[in-house]
Design a protein around this motif. Structure first.
Motif, PDB file in Angstrom:
ATOM      1  N   PHE A   4       0.826  -1.201   0.000  1.00  0.00           N
ATOM      2  CA  PHE A   4       0.000   0.000   0.000  1.00  0.00           C
ATOM      3  C   PHE A   4       0.863   1.254   0.000  1.00  0.00           C
ATOM      4  O   PHE A   4       0.626   2.190  -0.755  1.00  0.00           O
ATOM      5  N   LYS A   5       1.894   1.254   0.838  1.00  0.00           N
ATOM      6  CA  LYS A   5       2.782   2.422   0.937  1.00  0.00           C
ATOM      7  C   LYS A   5       3.478   2.691  -0.396  1.00  0.00           C
ATOM      8  O   LYS A   5       3.576   3.834  -0.833  1.00  0.00           O
ATOM      9  N   GLU A   6       3.951   1.644  -1.061  1.00  0.00           N
ATOM     10  CA  GLU A   6       4.595   1.811  -2.367  1.00  0.00           C
ATOM     11  C   GLU A   6       3.616   2.410  -3.376  1.00  0.00           C
ATOM     12  O   GLU A   6       3.978   3.298  -4.154  1.00  0.00           O
ATOM     13  N   GLN A  10       4.039   5.946  -5.211  1.00  0.00           N
ATOM     14  CA  GLN A  10       4.055   6.018  -6.674  1.00  0.00           C
ATOM     15  C   GLN A  10       3.069   7.063  -7.187  1.00  0.00           C
ATOM     16  O   GLN A  10       3.286   7.657  -8.237  1.00  0.00           O
ATOM     17  N   SER A  11       2.011   7.283  -6.440  1.00  0.00           N
ATOM     18  CA  SER A  11       1.003   8.261  -6.860  1.00  0.00           C
ATOM     19  C   SER A  11       1.533   9.687  -6.766  1.00  0.00           C
ATOM     20  O   SER A  11       1.000  10.592  -7.396  1.00  0.00           O
ATOM     21  N   GLU A  20      -8.038  11.917   0.724  1.00  0.00           N
ATOM     22  CA  GLU A  20      -9.094  12.739   0.134  1.00  0.00           C
ATOM     23  C   GLU A  20      -9.452  12.255  -1.268  1.00  0.00           C
ATOM     24  O   GLU A  20     -10.630  12.174  -1.627  1.00  0.00           O
ATOM     25  N   TYR A  21      -8.458  11.938  -2.058  1.00  0.00           N
ATOM     26  CA  TYR A  21      -8.671  11.523  -3.448  1.00  0.00           C
ATOM     27  C   TYR A  21      -9.526  10.258  -3.540  1.00  0.00           C
ATOM     28  O   TYR A  21     -10.424  10.164  -4.361  1.00  0.00           O
ATOM     29  N   MET A  51      -5.782   4.429 -10.384  1.00  0.00           N
ATOM     30  CA  MET A  51      -4.685   5.370 -10.605  1.00  0.00           C
ATOM     31  C   MET A  51      -4.211   5.321 -12.058  1.00  0.00           C
ATOM     32  O   MET A  51      -3.990   6.352 -12.685  1.00  0.00           O
ATOM     33  N   LYS A  52      -4.076   4.116 -12.610  1.00  0.00           N
ATOM     34  CA  LYS A  52      -3.638   3.974 -14.004  1.00  0.00           C
ATOM     35  C   LYS A  52      -4.685   4.532 -14.958  1.00  0.00           C
ATOM     36  O   LYS A  52      -4.361   5.219 -15.920  1.00  0.00           O
ATOM     37  N   THR A  53      -5.952   4.227 -14.695  1.00  0.00           N
ATOM     38  CA  THR A  53      -7.033   4.721 -15.548  1.00  0.00           C
ATOM     39  C   THR A  53      -7.097   6.241 -15.517  1.00  0.00           C
ATOM     40  O   THR A  53      -7.205   6.881 -16.564  1.00  0.00           O
ATOM     41  N   ASP A  54      -7.001   6.818 -14.334  1.00  0.00           N
ATOM     42  CA  ASP A  54      -7.043   8.276 -14.208  1.00  0.00           C
ATOM     43  C   ASP A  54      -5.851   8.924 -14.892  1.00  0.00           C
ATOM     44  O   ASP A  54      -5.970   9.977 -15.498  1.00  0.00           O
ATOM     45  N   LYS A  55      -4.685   8.279 -14.825  1.00  0.00           N
ATOM     46  CA  LYS A  55      -3.503   8.818 -15.488  1.00  0.00           C
ATOM     47  C   LYS A  55      -3.720   8.828 -17.005  1.00  0.00           C
ATOM     48  O   LYS A  55      -3.423   9.802 -17.673  1.00  0.00           O
ATOM     49  N   HIS A  56      -4.270   7.733 -17.542  1.00  0.00           N
ATOM     50  CA  HIS A  56      -4.533   7.688 -18.977  1.00  0.00           C
ATOM     51  C   HIS A  56      -5.554   8.742 -19.387  1.00  0.00           C
ATOM     52  O   HIS A  56      -5.421   9.382 -20.424  1.00  0.00           O
ATOM     53  N   LYS A  57      -6.587   8.936 -18.565  1.00  0.00           N
ATOM     54  CA  LYS A  57      -7.583   9.971 -18.860  1.00  0.00           C
ATOM     55  C   LYS A  57      -6.931  11.343 -18.869  1.00  0.00           C
ATOM     56  O   LYS A  57      -7.182  12.155 -19.746  1.00  0.00           O
TER      57      LYS A  57
END
Length: 80
Positions: A4-6, A10-11, A20-21, A51-57
């Motif tokens: 989880f920490k990693e 990474q985020s 919050e996110y 996180m990956k999906t949001d990055k692609h968006k």
């Protein structure tokens, strides 16, 4: 599988922003990172996917915005 920490690191978000996110209580994140409790594996996978999906968006929206902002320039260059 990442911890989880990693995943949070990474985020690029600190604990407060990450909480919050994703709508996760801050104390829960503290407990997961300190090892008091363990984040369920299925949830880690879902958080990573989001996180990956949001990055692609975000990447797509940046590209779309750039192309839209430069549409007149690109059209003019094509006609020359």
């Amino acid at each position: 599988m990442v911890t989880f920490k990693e995943l949070r690191e990474q985020s690029g978000m600190n604990k407060k922003r990450f909480a919050e996110y994703f709508g996760i209580p801050y104390r829960t994140i503290q407990n997961w990172e300190s090892g008091v409790n363990k984040c369920p594996e299925y949830l880690l996978e879902l958080l990573e996917f989001k996180m990956k999906t949001d990055k692609h968006k975000t990447d797509f929206l940046r590209l779309y915005t750039y192309l839209t902002d430069h549409e007149d320039t690109d059209t003019a260059l094509m006609h020359n």
